[in-house]
Design a protein around this motif. Structure first.
Motif, short mmCIF file in Angstrom:
data_model
loop_
_atom_site.label_atom_id
_atom_site.label_comp_id
_atom_site.label_asym_id
_atom_site.label_seq_id
_atom_site.Cartn_x
_atom_site.Cartn_y
_atom_site.Cartn_z
N ARG A 72 0.83 -1.20 0.00
CA ARG A 72 0.00 0.00 0.00
C ARG A 72 0.87 1.26 0.00
N ARG A 73 1.93 1.24 0.79
CA ARG A 73 2.79 2.42 0.86
C ARG A 73 3.55 2.64 -0.44
N LEU A 74 3.87 1.55 -1.14
CA LEU A 74 4.65 1.66 -2.37
C LEU A 74 3.79 1.96 -3.61
N VAL A 75 2.47 1.87 -3.48
CA VAL A 75 1.60 1.99 -4.65
C VAL A 75 1.90 3.18 -5.55
N PRO A 76 2.08 4.40 -5.03
CA PRO A 76 2.36 5.51 -5.97
C PRO A 76 3.63 5.30 -6.78
N ARG A 77 4.64 4.68 -6.16
CA ARG A 77 5.90 4.44 -6.87
C ARG A 77 5.78 3.25 -7.83
N ILE A 78 4.83 2.36 -7.59
CA ILE A 78 4.63 1.20 -8.48
C ILE A 78 3.77 1.58 -9.67
N ILE A 79 2.69 2.33 -9.43
CA ILE A 79 1.68 2.56 -10.45
C ILE A 79 2.11 3.57 -11.50
N ARG A 80 2.77 4.64 -11.12
CA ARG A 80 3.12 5.67 -12.12
C ARG A 80 4.02 5.11 -13.23
N PRO A 81 5.12 4.45 -12.92
CA PRO A 81 5.91 3.86 -14.02
C PRO A 81 5.15 2.77 -14.76
N LEU A 82 4.27 2.06 -14.06
CA LEU A 82 3.49 1.01 -14.72
C LEU A 82 2.66 1.57 -15.87
N VAL A 83 1.86 2.59 -15.60
CA VAL A 83 0.90 3.07 -16.60
C VAL A 83 1.57 3.93 -17.67
N THR A 84 2.80 4.36 -17.42
CA THR A 84 3.52 5.15 -18.41
C THR A 84 4.54 4.32 -19.20
N GLY A 85 4.49 2.99 -19.00
CA GLY A 85 5.32 2.10 -19.79
C GLY A 85 6.77 2.04 -19.36
N ARG A 86 7.06 2.42 -18.11
CA ARG A 86 8.45 2.43 -17.65
C ARG A 86 8.70 1.39 -16.55
N SER A 87 7.72 0.55 -16.27
CA SER A 87 7.89 -0.44 -15.22
C SER A 87 8.73 -1.62 -15.71
N GLU A 88 9.54 -2.15 -14.80
CA GLU A 88 10.34 -3.33 -15.12
C GLU A 88 9.66 -4.62 -14.66
N VAL A 89 8.44 -4.48 -14.15
CA VAL A 89 7.71 -5.63 -13.63
C VAL A 89 6.53 -5.94 -14.55
N PHE A 90 6.28 -7.20 -14.81
CA PHE A 90 5.17 -7.59 -15.67
C PHE A 90 3.85 -7.06 -15.12
N GLU A 91 3.04 -6.52 -16.03
CA GLU A 91 1.76 -5.94 -15.62
C GLU A 91 0.88 -6.96 -14.90
N GLU A 92 0.83 -8.18 -15.41
CA GLU A 92 -0.04 -9.19 -14.80
C GLU A 92 0.46 -9.59 -13.41
N LEU A 93 1.76 -9.50 -13.19
CA LEU A 93 2.29 -9.80 -11.86
C LEU A 93 1.87 -8.71 -10.88
N ILE A 94 1.92 -7.46 -11.30
CA ILE A 94 1.47 -6.38 -10.43
C ILE A 94 -0.02 -6.52 -10.12
N ALA A 95 -0.80 -6.89 -11.12
CA ALA A 95 -2.24 -7.10 -10.89
C ALA A 95 -2.46 -8.15 -9.81
N THR A 96 -1.75 -9.25 -9.91
CA THR A 96 -1.88 -10.33 -8.94
C THR A 96 -1.47 -9.86 -7.55
N ARG A 97 -0.36 -9.13 -7.47
CA ARG A 97 0.11 -8.66 -6.16
C ARG A 97 -0.88 -7.65 -5.55
N LEU A 98 -1.48 -6.80 -6.36
CA LEU A 98 -2.47 -5.86 -5.84
C LEU A 98 -3.66 -6.59 -5.24
N VAL A 99 -4.10 -7.64 -5.91
CA VAL A 99 -5.21 -8.43 -5.38
C VAL A 99 -4.80 -9.10 -4.08
N GLU A 100 -3.60 -9.65 -4.05
CA GLU A 100 -3.11 -10.31 -2.83
C GLU A 100 -2.97 -9.31 -1.68
#
Length: 237
Positions: A72-100
């Protein structure tokens, strides 16, 4: 306001919604991160190195003493690069971790801010081609995060733009490659079985928006229709 600007506005609102998440002593697997890594994660959000945020974004929950709070605390740092195409983590993995991490059960301002990002990101994607993140990956994340595919397909149906049509062609190329559509599961662990809903949508609501010889083959159409029937009769497939 352009769709890109709306996305930036949603991301800024996300930052504000999570600004009250205070640093806390992060405990976890010292074999993987060491005391130095845990100390970095325990410090001010803006000082955590990008590579540490990426590592934590994809890590299994069991590595942390309090995974939901850390995520929860890391969400702003995870989501901004994700939606702007700069994330190094697979999108589906982030989706799974958010649900978890139980994101939809977080305090209303935080959960609502994330929902606004999903909506703004999806609309920005459909109005931009090529998009920073491939359309299938974006669709997978918002579907798994919300446990629902149909609302996102409905938005796509209603978005009659050249960019949205080009994304339909891209999606077809992706899901028909090596017959992935036969068993299309979204999420890092394949949590969401999307075959029936997606095939039905492709054959009906957007069929006239893409030129693809495969969709003119009667045998292939029958095969796709069989996939719908199979999943409808046995959702566990």
């Amino acid at each position: 306001m352009s769709h890109h600007q709306q996305l930036m506005t949603a991301l800024n609102a996300l930052d504000r919604a999570f600004a009250f998440e205070e640093p806390f002593p992060v405990g976890g697997c010292t074999n993987c991160y060491g005391e130095e890594g845990l100390a970095e994660l325990s410090g001010p959000l803006h000082l955590i190195p990008d590579d540490m945020v990426s590592a934590a974004a994809g890590e299994v929950p069991s590595h942390w003493d309090d995974f939901p709070r850390l995520y929860r605390r890391l969400v702003p740092r995870i989501i901004r690069p994700l939606v702007t195409g700069r994330s190094e983590v697979f999108e589906e993995l982030i989706a799974t971790r958010l649900v978890e991490a139980g994101w939809s059960t977080w305090d209303a301002p935080q959960a609502d801010a994330l929902r606004q990002v999903w909506t703004a990101w999806w609309r920005a994607t459909l109005h931009t081609h090529p998009s920073p993140v491939p359309v299938k990956d974006t669709l997978a994340l918002v579907t798994v995060a919300t446990d629902s595919l149909r609302p996102w397909l409905d938005v796509w149906t209603a978005t009659r733009t050249p960019a949205a049509d080009a994304h339909v062609a891209d999606l077809l190329d992706d899901v028909l490659f090596e017959c992935r559509i036969n068993d299309l599961r979204l999420g890092f662990y394949g949590e969401y079985h999307a075959t029936a809903e997606l095939v039905e949508w492709l054959l009906s609501e957007v069929r006239d928006r893409v030129a693809d010889a495969r969709l003119d083959d009667p045998d292939f159409i029958r095969h796709l229709q069989q996939l719908i029937g199979d999943q409808r009769s046995d959702p566990a497939l």
